[in-house]
Design a protein around this motif. Sequence first.
Motif, PDB file in Angstrom:
ATOM      1  N   PHE A 163       1.245  -0.780   0.075  1.00 39.14           N
ATOM      2  CA  PHE A 163      -0.278  -0.379  -0.659  1.00 39.14           C
ATOM      3  C   PHE A 163       0.354   1.194   0.371  1.00 39.14           C
ATOM      4  CE2 PHE A 163      -2.294   3.619   2.470  1.00 39.14           C
ATOM      5  CZ  PHE A 163      -3.280   3.406   1.450  1.00 39.14           C
ATOM      6  N   THR A 164       1.801   1.188   0.537  1.00 43.99           N
ATOM      7  CA  THR A 164       3.202   2.156   1.221  1.00 43.99           C
ATOM      8  C   THR A 164       3.753   2.413  -0.751  1.00 43.99           C
ATOM      9  OG1 THR A 164       3.114   2.358   2.905  1.00 43.99           O
ATOM     10  CG2 THR A 164       4.546   3.841   2.357  1.00 43.99           C
ATOM     11  N   ALA A 165       3.717   1.562  -0.702  1.00 42.14           N
ATOM     12  CA  ALA A 165       4.603   1.829  -2.397  1.00 42.14           C
ATOM     13  C   ALA A 165       3.772   2.139  -3.363  1.00 42.14           C
ATOM     14  CB  ALA A 165       5.175   0.306  -2.731  1.00 42.14           C
ATOM     15  N   ALA A 166       2.449   1.767  -3.827  1.00 39.59           N
ATOM     16  CA  ALA A 166       1.738   2.261  -4.508  1.00 39.59           C
ATOM     17  C   ALA A 166       1.440   3.722  -4.367  1.00 39.59           C
ATOM     18  CB  ALA A 166       0.201   1.264  -4.103  1.00 39.59           C
ATOM     19  N   VAL A 225       2.006   6.744  -6.808  1.00 43.62           N
ATOM     20  CA  VAL A 225       1.003   7.262  -7.313  1.00 43.62           C
ATOM     21  C   VAL A 225       1.589   8.500  -7.281  1.00 43.62           C
ATOM     22  CG1 VAL A 225      -1.195   8.038  -7.121  1.00 43.62           C
ATOM     23  CG2 VAL A 225      -0.688   6.162  -7.325  1.00 43.62           C
ATOM     24  N   ILE A 226       2.139   9.485  -5.604  1.00 45.38           N
ATOM     25  CA  ILE A 226       2.161  10.689  -5.122  1.00 45.38           C
ATOM     26  C   ILE A 226       3.390  11.202  -6.377  1.00 45.38           C
ATOM     27  CG2 ILE A 226       3.391  12.464  -3.722  1.00 45.38           C
ATOM     28  CD1 ILE A 226       1.677  10.348  -1.729  1.00 45.38           C
ATOM     29  N   GLU A 227       4.517  10.533  -6.192  1.00 48.70           N
ATOM     30  CA  GLU A 227       5.182  10.157  -7.417  1.00 48.70           C
ATOM     31  C   GLU A 227       5.535  11.158  -8.577  1.00 48.70           C
ATOM     32  OE1 GLU A 227      10.265   8.519  -9.203  1.00 48.70           O
ATOM     33  OE2 GLU A 227       8.663   7.619  -6.957  1.00 48.70           O
ATOM     34  N   GLU A 228       4.031  10.156  -9.336  1.00 42.15           N
ATOM     35  CA  GLU A 228       3.761  10.357 -10.385  1.00 42.15           C
ATOM     36  C   GLU A 228       3.467  11.860 -10.814  1.00 42.15           C
ATOM     37  OE1 GLU A 228       3.959  10.084 -14.701  1.00 42.15           O
ATOM     38  OE2 GLU A 228       5.064   8.566 -13.325  1.00 42.15           O
ATOM     39  N   HIS A 229       2.990  11.941  -9.873  1.00 40.82           N
ATOM     40  CA  HIS A 229       1.978  13.112 -10.134  1.00 40.82           C
ATOM     41  C   HIS A 229       2.817  14.452 -10.205  1.00 40.82           C
ATOM     42  CE1 HIS A 229      -2.571  12.110 -10.784  1.00 40.82           C
ATOM     43  NE2 HIS A 229      -2.584  10.703  -9.810  1.00 40.82           N
ATOM     44  N   MET A 230       4.125  14.548  -8.811  1.00 41.14           N
ATOM     45  CA  MET A 230       4.970  15.559  -8.513  1.00 41.14           C
ATOM     46  C   MET A 230       5.231  15.053  -9.635  1.00 41.14           C
ATOM     47  SD  MET A 230       4.523  16.426  -5.539  1.00 41.14           S
ATOM     48  CE  MET A 230       5.690  17.922  -5.454  1.00 41.14           C
ATOM     49  N   LYS A 231       6.250  14.563 -10.705  1.00 45.25           N
ATOM     50  CA  LYS A 231       6.318  14.438 -11.690  1.00 45.25           C
ATOM     51  C   LYS A 231       5.586  15.604 -13.192  1.00 45.25           C
ATOM     52  CE  LYS A 231       9.385  10.258 -11.911  1.00 45.25           C
ATOM     53  NZ  LYS A 231       9.859   9.501 -12.545  1.00 45.25           N
ATOM     54  N   LEU A 232       4.828  15.008 -12.993  1.00 47.69           N
ATOM     55  CA  LEU A 232       3.384  15.876 -13.886  1.00 47.69           C
ATOM     56  C   LEU A 232       3.128  17.057 -13.407  1.00 47.69           C
ATOM     57  CD1 LEU A 232       0.834  13.408 -14.418  1.00 47.69           C
ATOM     58  CD2 LEU A 232       2.295  13.626 -15.657  1.00 47.69           C
ATOM     59  N   PHE A 233       2.788  17.722 -12.523  1.00 48.63           N
ATOM     60  CA  PHE A 233       3.510  18.970 -11.837  1.00 48.63           C
ATOM     61  C   PHE A 233       4.537  19.899 -12.042  1.00 48.63           C
ATOM     62  CE2 PHE A 233       3.564  21.959  -7.903  1.00 48.63           C
ATOM     63  CZ  PHE A 233       2.980  23.135  -8.264  1.00 48.63           C
ATOM     64  N   LYS A 234       5.249  19.071 -11.059  1.00 46.51           N
ATOM     65  CA  LYS A 234       7.109  19.859 -11.514  1.00 46.51           C
ATOM     66  C   LYS A 234       7.423  20.193 -12.917  1.00 46.51           C
ATOM     67  CE  LYS A 234      11.437  19.220 -11.042  1.00 46.51           C
ATOM     68  NZ  LYS A 234      13.195  18.471 -10.618  1.00 46.51           N
ATOM     69  N   ALA A 235       7.046  19.183 -14.105  1.00 50.13           N
ATOM     70  CA  ALA A 235       6.937  19.440 -14.998  1.00 50.13           C
ATOM     71  C   ALA A 235       5.895  20.763 -15.773  1.00 50.13           C
ATOM     72  CB  ALA A 235       6.368  18.273 -16.334  1.00 50.13           C
TER      73      ALA A 235
END
Length: 164
Positions: free
Chosen positions: A117-120, A124-134
Amino acid sequence: MKIEIDLNDILGDENGSETLQESVRRQVISAVSASVKKGIGEKIDRAISEMITSNIQTFMKDQMPLLLGDIMNAEYTPVGRYGDEGKPTSFRKQIIQTITENMVYRKGDYSSDKNAFTAAVDDVIEEHMKLFKAGFNKKVDADFTAAAMEYATEVLKKKLGILS
């Protein structure tokens, strides 16, 4: 079809009771019957295999949902490592309990400390942060470029004496 005739069998007949024609006939019949037996055996094996596969697929399609429901709800008593019995439970209850226990966000120092659960959630957070950062970087770059171009235009107008 390949038929082999053993000349040693023909010429080496000690008793002389079998003629050349009989020996060749016997060997041809033996070779043909062996070939036919092999072909029939392969056809039978293939037909049986296809029938078994078909019956298994039919059984799985018809009976598996019923069996799965029975398996999920059947009660059993878990036995521990040393033979101690636990409380009666079912497979369904165990799945629900395991999922509930693992649906807790536990941040660890290492990736091996994280549960599924923690890994999932982290993924998800890492993917959203990458999109936000871009998107953020693109917006900052566009705003900076626009402001720099506006400032350069104003400075150039002043130097050239152009009033707006």
